[in-house]
Scaffold this active site. Structure first.
Site, PDB file in Angstrom:
ATOM      1  N   HIS A   1       0.854  -1.185   0.000  1.00  0.00           N
ATOM      2  CA  HIS A   1       0.000   0.000   0.000  1.00  0.00           C
ATOM      3  C   HIS A   1       0.892   1.238   0.000  1.00  0.00           C
ATOM      4  CE1 HIS A   1      -3.101  -2.851   1.870  1.00  0.00           C
ATOM      5  NE2 HIS A   1      -3.328  -2.713   0.581  1.00  0.00           N
TER       6      HIS A   1
ATOM      7  N   GLU B   1       1.296   3.937   2.739  1.00  0.00           N
ATOM      8  CA  GLU B   1       1.821   3.531   4.051  1.00  0.00           C
ATOM      9  C   GLU B   1       3.348   3.626   4.018  1.00  0.00           C
ATOM     10  OE1 GLU B   1      -0.176  -0.262   4.547  1.00  0.00           O
ATOM     11  OE2 GLU B   1      -2.112   0.690   4.189  1.00  0.00           O
TER      12      GLU B   1
ATOM     13  N   HIS C   1       3.115  -2.828   6.903  1.00  0.00           N
ATOM     14  CA  HIS C   1       2.017  -1.895   6.581  1.00  0.00           C
ATOM     15  C   HIS C   1       1.921  -0.769   7.611  1.00  0.00           C
ATOM     16  CE1 HIS C   1      -0.368  -4.197   3.483  1.00  0.00           C
ATOM     17  NE2 HIS C   1       0.512  -5.102   3.862  1.00  0.00           N
TER      18      HIS C   1
ATOM     19  N   GLU D   1       1.717  -3.879  11.474  1.00  0.00           N
ATOM     20  CA  GLU D   1       1.047  -2.582  11.300  1.00  0.00           C
ATOM     21  C   GLU D   1       1.658  -1.534  12.221  1.00  0.00           C
ATOM     22  OE1 GLU D   1      -1.406  -1.806   9.216  1.00  0.00           O
ATOM     23  OE2 GLU D   1      -2.046  -3.791   8.509  1.00  0.00           O
TER      24      GLU D   1
HETATM   25  C1  GEM Z   1      -4.779  -4.618   5.998  1.00  0.00           C
HETATM   26  S1  GEM Z   1      -3.919  -5.994   6.378  1.00  0.00           S
HETATM   27  C2  GEM Z   1      -5.182  -7.190   6.485  1.00  0.00           C
HETATM   28  C3  GEM Z   1      -4.923  -8.112   7.551  1.00  0.00           C
HETATM   29  N1  GEM Z   1      -6.164  -8.434   8.128  1.00  0.00           N
HETATM   30  C4  GEM Z   1      -6.397  -9.600   8.707  1.00  0.00           C
HETATM   31  N2  GEM Z   1      -7.554  -9.714   9.315  1.00  0.00           N
HETATM   32  N3  GEM Z   1      -5.526 -10.560   8.656  1.00  0.00           N
HETATM   33  C5  GEM Z   1      -5.272  -4.566   4.597  1.00  0.00           C
HETATM   34  O1  GEM Z   1      -4.618  -5.012   3.678  1.00  0.00           O
HETATM   35  O2  GEM Z   1      -6.368  -4.032   4.446  1.00  0.00           O
HETATM   36  C6  GEM Z   1      -4.432  -3.373   6.601  1.00  0.00           C
HETATM   37  C7  GEM Z   1      -3.489  -2.478   5.898  1.00  0.00           C
HETATM   38  O3  GEM Z   1      -3.666  -2.166   4.742  1.00  0.00           O
HETATM   39  O4  GEM Z   1      -2.527  -2.015   6.501  1.00  0.00           O
HETATM   40 ZN    ZN Z   2      -1.696  -1.655   4.237  1.00  0.00          ZN
END
Ligand code: GEM
Ligand code: ZN
Length: 378
Positions: free
Chosen positions: A171, A174, A262, A338
């Site tokens: 992304h 980010e 992320h 994250e």
């Molecule tokens: C997320 S990462 C998704 C991970 N979620 C679960 N439940 N395992 C995404 O891709 O939307 C968040 C992000 O973009 O940082």
């Molecule tokens: Zn992300």
């Protein structure tokens, strides 16, 4: 009085000007991703008069991809695009606003400290100069940018040597993810060959999975409008060649640990999302996940495991998400890491909030963590 200009014609720039006729009431919209409807990331410059009392309003903030993210968020400002500092910001009636008496004629504002192509080129130069690093694959993004997969290895075969994979910035908005990678790699390159990590593992990494979106100032998508972190079940050569290339390489080489870096718009914490919803989730992986989180917290107090995403129900994981797909595919420890856009509410920093330096420090800690867990990964 001199007219005010607002510009975003540089790497990662994103803004739409509505009206700048009044310095204290500059009206703006965030622009949608180049080929999709996501939006949240912004980054723009302003040319006014030094000392001018500027006021800004992002009028479409309330319609953005994560509207709940604006409460408690403070914008970043910089005069030189090196040092970024926070300005108190208000979210009301669907708009994000802030005031700033700018010390200089030219000033920049962004959603988070940008990691631009020039910085990335320096990082790639550092990687190229590291004798233990080799580029093992190069992909082309839909918009024609290069995505490079590297291997860091001492070149020595060893019994049970692990294969660790790290990718960042699927992304593009980010940007903390690439700061994390810079911190991690800088520390890795200083490590002598006889450290446990280097003797016991080869490390595969991509510093920026989404150069299309990074260049275009996108939040989530590449030059084909794809959210790459929804493309791992069925990557396509046309719309997600970045993912296809990495996943194919993983199939050839194998994976013992996967970390996907992320940033999270809403939660003011560092946390991980794991594989609890995968059909192949097992007591072994559960224990490993717990160890990883406990150890992370010991190594770096910025990490915590109280706050995070809702857990997936057993067997209900979305296998199009990288972390889940790779954890399932290789029966390995696999996490989304994250970092916050706002701050770590447990250890707040009023001046900078969550920052490049803390992202880099978390990267360094992650090296230590990987070393500690090596023996248990298989
Ligand atoms: C997320 S990462 C998704 C991970 N979620 C679960 N439940 N395992 C995404 O891709 O939307 C968040 C992000 O973009 O940082
Ligand atoms: Zn992300």
């Amino acid at each position: 009085m001199k007219a005010i200009s607002v510009f975003s014609d540089f790497c990662g720039g994103n803004i739409e000007l509505i009206d700048a006729s009044r310095a204290d009431g500059i009206r703006l919209n965030i622009r949608r991703d180049s080929h999709a409807d996501y939006f949240q990331w912004f980054y723009f410059g302003v040319c006014a008069e030094a000392g001018a009392k500027l006021g800004f309003s992002l009028e479409n903030a309330g319609q953005s991809s994560y509207p709940d993210a604006w409460a408690g968020y403070n914008v970043l400002a910089s005069y030189d695009r090196q040092q970024w500092f926070r300005l108190p910001s208000q979210y009301a009636d669907g708009a994000l606003s802030w005031q700033h008496q700018s010390e200089q004629a030219e000033v920049y504002y962004a959603y988070f400290a940008p990691y631009d192509q020039a910085r990335q080129q320096q990082l790639l130069n550092t990687i190229a100069a590291e004798p233990r690093c080799n580029q093992i694959k190069q992909m082309h993004s839909p918009a024609g940018h290069s995505v490079e997969l590297f291997r860091f290895s001492n070149g020595q075969a060893a019994e049970g040597k692990r294969k660790l994979w790290l990718i960042a910035r699927q992304h593009p908005g980010e940007s903390m993810a690439e700061w994390f990678m810079e911190g991690l790699l800088e520390a890795l390159f200083k490590m002598p060959d006889d450290t446990g990590l280097i003797a016991g593992a080869d490390i595969y990494f991509v510093v920026n999975m989404n150069p299309d979106g990074s260049w275009a100032g996108n939040l989530r998508s590449n030059g084909a409008g794809t959210d790459l972190n929804r493309a791992w079940a069925e990557p396509s050569p046309e719309t997600s060649p970045e993912v296809l290339g990495v996943r194919d390489a993983m199939d050839e080489i194998g994976v013992d640990l996967f970390l996907d870096i992320h940033g999270d718009e809403e939660l003011p914490y560092v946390f991980t999302a794991g594989c609890e919803g995968n059909p192949g989730y097992s007591p072994r992986l559960k224990q490993l996940e717990q160890k990883f989180r406990r150890r992370y917290q010991e190594i770096n107090p910025d990490f915590q495991s109280v706050y995070g995403y809702d857990q997936d129900a057993p067997g209900e994981a979305n296998l199009a998400i990288a972390c889940n797909q790779i954890g399932q595919r290789f029966d390995c420890l696999s996490f989304t890491i994250e970092m916050p856009f706002k701050d770590n509410a447990n250890i707040p920093d009023e001046k900078e909030g969550w920052s490049p330096s803390r992202s880099m420090a978390l990267g360094v800690s992650t090296l230590q963590l990987m070393e500690a867990l090596l023996p248990e990964l298989r």
